[in-house]
Design an enzyme around this catalytic site. Structure first.
Site, mmCIF file in Angstrom:
data_model
loop_
_atom_site.group_PDB
_atom_site.id
_atom_site.type_symbol
_atom_site.label_atom_id
_atom_site.label_comp_id
_atom_site.label_asym_id
_atom_site.label_seq_id
_atom_site.Cartn_x
_atom_site.Cartn_y
_atom_site.Cartn_z
ATOM 1 N N ASN A 1 -116.848 -0.092 -1.531
ATOM 2 C CA ASN A 1 -116.213 -1.110 -2.391
ATOM 3 C C ASN A 1 -115.774 -0.528 -3.735
ATOM 4 O O ASN A 1 -116.105 -1.045 -4.792
ATOM 5 C CB ASN A 1 -117.125 -2.329 -2.583
ATOM 6 N N ASP B 1 -129.505 0.936 -3.253
ATOM 7 C CA ASP B 1 -128.400 0.049 -3.618
ATOM 8 C C ASP B 1 -128.037 0.242 -5.100
ATOM 9 O O ASP B 1 -127.850 -0.732 -5.839
ATOM 10 C CB ASP B 1 -128.709 -1.414 -3.309
ATOM 11 N N HIS C 1 -123.180 -1.524 -13.420
ATOM 12 C CA HIS C 1 -122.135 -2.196 -14.206
ATOM 13 C C HIS C 1 -122.476 -1.919 -15.658
ATOM 14 O O HIS C 1 -123.652 -1.685 -15.985
ATOM 15 C CB HIS C 1 -122.162 -3.708 -13.963
ATOM 16 N N HIS D 1 -123.902 -5.896 5.030
ATOM 17 C CA HIS D 1 -124.373 -6.760 3.949
ATOM 18 C C HIS D 1 -124.424 -8.158 4.541
ATOM 19 O O HIS D 1 -123.387 -8.772 4.818
ATOM 20 C CB HIS D 1 -123.406 -6.694 2.763
ATOM 21 N N HIS E 1 -123.611 2.972 -4.774
ATOM 22 C CA HIS E 1 -122.219 2.659 -5.155
ATOM 23 C C HIS E 1 -121.897 3.541 -6.355
ATOM 24 O O HIS E 1 -122.439 3.314 -7.443
ATOM 25 C CB HIS E 1 -122.081 1.200 -5.573
ATOM 26 N N ARG F 1 -118.675 4.148 -7.407
ATOM 27 C CA ARG F 1 -117.549 3.546 -8.138
ATOM 28 C C ARG F 1 -116.290 4.384 -8.277
ATOM 29 O O ARG F 1 -115.386 3.973 -9.003
ATOM 30 C CB ARG F 1 -117.990 3.131 -9.552
ATOM 31 N N LYS G 1 -119.205 0.194 6.972
ATOM 32 C CA LYS G 1 -119.914 -0.848 6.221
ATOM 33 C C LYS G 1 -119.133 -2.145 6.324
ATOM 34 O O LYS G 1 -117.919 -2.165 6.097
ATOM 35 C CB LYS G 1 -120.020 -0.425 4.749
HETATM 36 O O1 DOR Z 1 -125.583 -6.613 -6.186
HETATM 37 C C1 DOR Z 1 -124.749 -5.984 -5.550
HETATM 38 N N1 DOR Z 1 -123.909 -5.139 -6.149
HETATM 39 N N2 DOR Z 1 -124.679 -6.163 -4.230
HETATM 40 C C2 DOR Z 1 -123.648 -5.667 -3.505
HETATM 41 O O2 DOR Z 1 -123.555 -5.945 -2.346
HETATM 42 C C3 DOR Z 1 -122.602 -4.870 -4.149
HETATM 43 C C4 DOR Z 1 -123.104 -4.259 -5.374
HETATM 44 C C5 DOR Z 1 -121.985 -3.707 -6.227
HETATM 45 O O3 DOR Z 1 -121.183 -2.933 -5.688
HETATM 46 O O4 DOR Z 1 -121.922 -4.022 -7.394
#
Ligand code: DOR
Length: 441
Positions: free
Chosen positions: A93, A305, A309, A178, A61, A63, A146
């Site tokens: 996402n 994965d 954050h 997922h 991800h 972002r 996805k």
């Molecule tokens: O822990 C997760 N973070 N699982 C996910 O499915 C999405 C991901 C995120 O995009 O932060």
């Protein structure tokens, strides 16, 4: 004149290591072994190093657009090449979610201008696009669809069985899922969150049943509709035994390095919400079952994965703290630790992060270390240990749950279609990055 010669390269060819010299021209392996007297603009002597085909991370991800205070494609891909990753598949996402042709094109354009590695992007399924996914995912550089069956970061969610079936029917490429059941997530939340909670509650809320219900549903639907699916980040012993029994060539399975390395409750005691992710890190019996799945080949792919954050976001009280942790830069290193411990071999690593991604997602031009293949390499020094540190991380979020971990090996070079993206641990000038292409039928 060749572009690059790799000398004394101990290469993993098919399933065996062989030490030889090889030549690269216009991004491809052109000479293997090298013809006598061949010359190149650049030569690397790789004596004593281990040369693998360039590893691929099929779940990150990054972002961008919309959440670039956490990460962006430039920083994410810098982390990728520092961590030995040659190309990535990125998740939808973001903000806006990647659910249209325009939003996919936007990501491809950003990556062309800013990525340090090669790339591909997933299309997110939603109620709005579920009936015409094939008309969007045919875009060059899209690795597939996805589907979030349970809600996680962002607002992508396919909750209704009708929409799920529509999405399965209209998608043509392998569908990544997922697997957490939204209905059970809601019910468990009501049951558990009446009282004050800590991050130790996370695996109780998103429990084994939550994962198993969704994984069974996805597999059964794939078998019924004869669709190819990829079940992402499998976390439980129960799912692993179900998959072992029920999986055929339509179904592929991913595990993450963090689920294969960390376990509860220790990880929550020590790392608090830094260990929080969806689906959660669970007790040791699950970790052991995941390793059994890797060893008996129920697991097809290891993906990071990578889901960063900021520390500020993570340090909020649970459950306000968001789920996810960085991983693209540390995945191969963690696997070196597990190789040293005897959990898997270099052959297994190349299968889980190169040959199976290529075969299952039908990535073009990746034939392994062979004449005619894209000249992608991940090069490792097994004699030089390396300590993972937050300060080494390229991610904009600036941290890793593996800060301080000492690895019995290091990654020395990442070569992307003949272009050195990282040499001796040092990031190089940005390469000419390109989207991966997929055979589409
Ligand atoms: O822990 C997760 N973070 N699982 C996910 O499915 C999405 C991901 C995120 O995009 O932060």
């Amino acid at each position: 004149m060749l572009d690059l010669i790799l000398k004394n390269a101990n290469c993993l060819i098919e399933d065996k290591f062989e030490t030889l010299d090889l030549g690269i021209k216009d991004g491809k392996i052109t000479e293997l072994p090298l013809s006598p007297g061949a010359q190149a603009t650049k030569t690397f002597d790789l004596k004593g190093l281990t040369v693998l085909p360039g590893l691929i991370d099929t779940q990150v991800h990054f972002r961008e657009p919309g959440l670039t205070h956490k990460e962006d494609i430039a920083h994410g891909s810098r982390g990728a090449v520092k961590g030995g990753i040659v190309s990535f598949f990125e998740m939808p996402n973001t903000n806006p979610s990647t659910t249209t042709r325009e939003s996919l094109e936007e990501k491809l354009n950003i990556a062309k201008k800013t990525s340090y590695s090669d790339y591909a992007f997933y299309l997110g399924a939603s109620a709005e696009n579920a009936q015409h996914l094939h008309t969007i995912e045919d875009l060059d550089g899209c690795c597939g669809v996805k589907i979030f069956m349970g809600s996680s970061t962002g607002n992508l969610l396919v909750e209704s069985e009708q929409v799920l079936e529509q999405a399965f029917t209209s998608a043509k490429k392998r569908i990544a899922l997922h697997c957490e059941d939204e209905e059970r997530l809601k019910k468990r939340k009501q049951e558990l969150f009446q009282e004050p909670v800590t991050v130790h509650t996370h695996p109780l809320w998103r429990d084994e049943q939550t994962a198993l219900i969704a994984t069974k549903k996805a597999v059964n639907l794939a078998l019924k509709l004869k669709k190819q699916i990829h079940t992402l980040h499998i976390t439980t012993a129960e799912e692993m035994s179900f998959l072992k029994e029920n999986k055929n060539s339509l179904i592929s399975v991913e595990c993450t390095p963090q689920h294969l390395t960390l376990s509860a409750p220790e990880c929550y005691d020590r790392l608090k919400s830094l260990a929080q992710m969806n689906p959660p890190i669970r007790e040791k019996r699950h970790l052991e079952a995941l390793w059994t799945g890797v060893q008996n080949k129920t697991v097809d792919i290891i993906g990071s994965d990578h889901a960063p954050h900021t520390l500020e976001e993570k340090n909020q009280d649970y459950p306000k703290s968001p789920s996810g942790m960085p991983g693209v830069q540390t995945t191969v290193l963690l696997m070196l630790e597990h190789i040293k411990k005897g959990r898997l071999s270099f052959q297994d690593l190349a299968r889980l992060m190169y040959h199976n991604p290529v075969r299952l997602f039908k990535i073009q031009n990746k034939l392994g270390i062979k004449v005619g293949s894209d000249a992608d390499f991940t090069i490792i020094d097994n004699n030089k240990s390396f300590q993972i540190e937050n300060s080494w991380m390229e991610t904009k979020s600036g941290w890793t749950p593996f800060d301080g971990m000492k690895i019995p090996g290091s990654i020395t070079h990442t070569i992307v279609r003949g272009q050195p993206a990282m040499i001796d641990g040092e990031l190089q000038e940005r390469i000419e990055s390109k989207n991966l292409s997929f055979e589409y039928n």
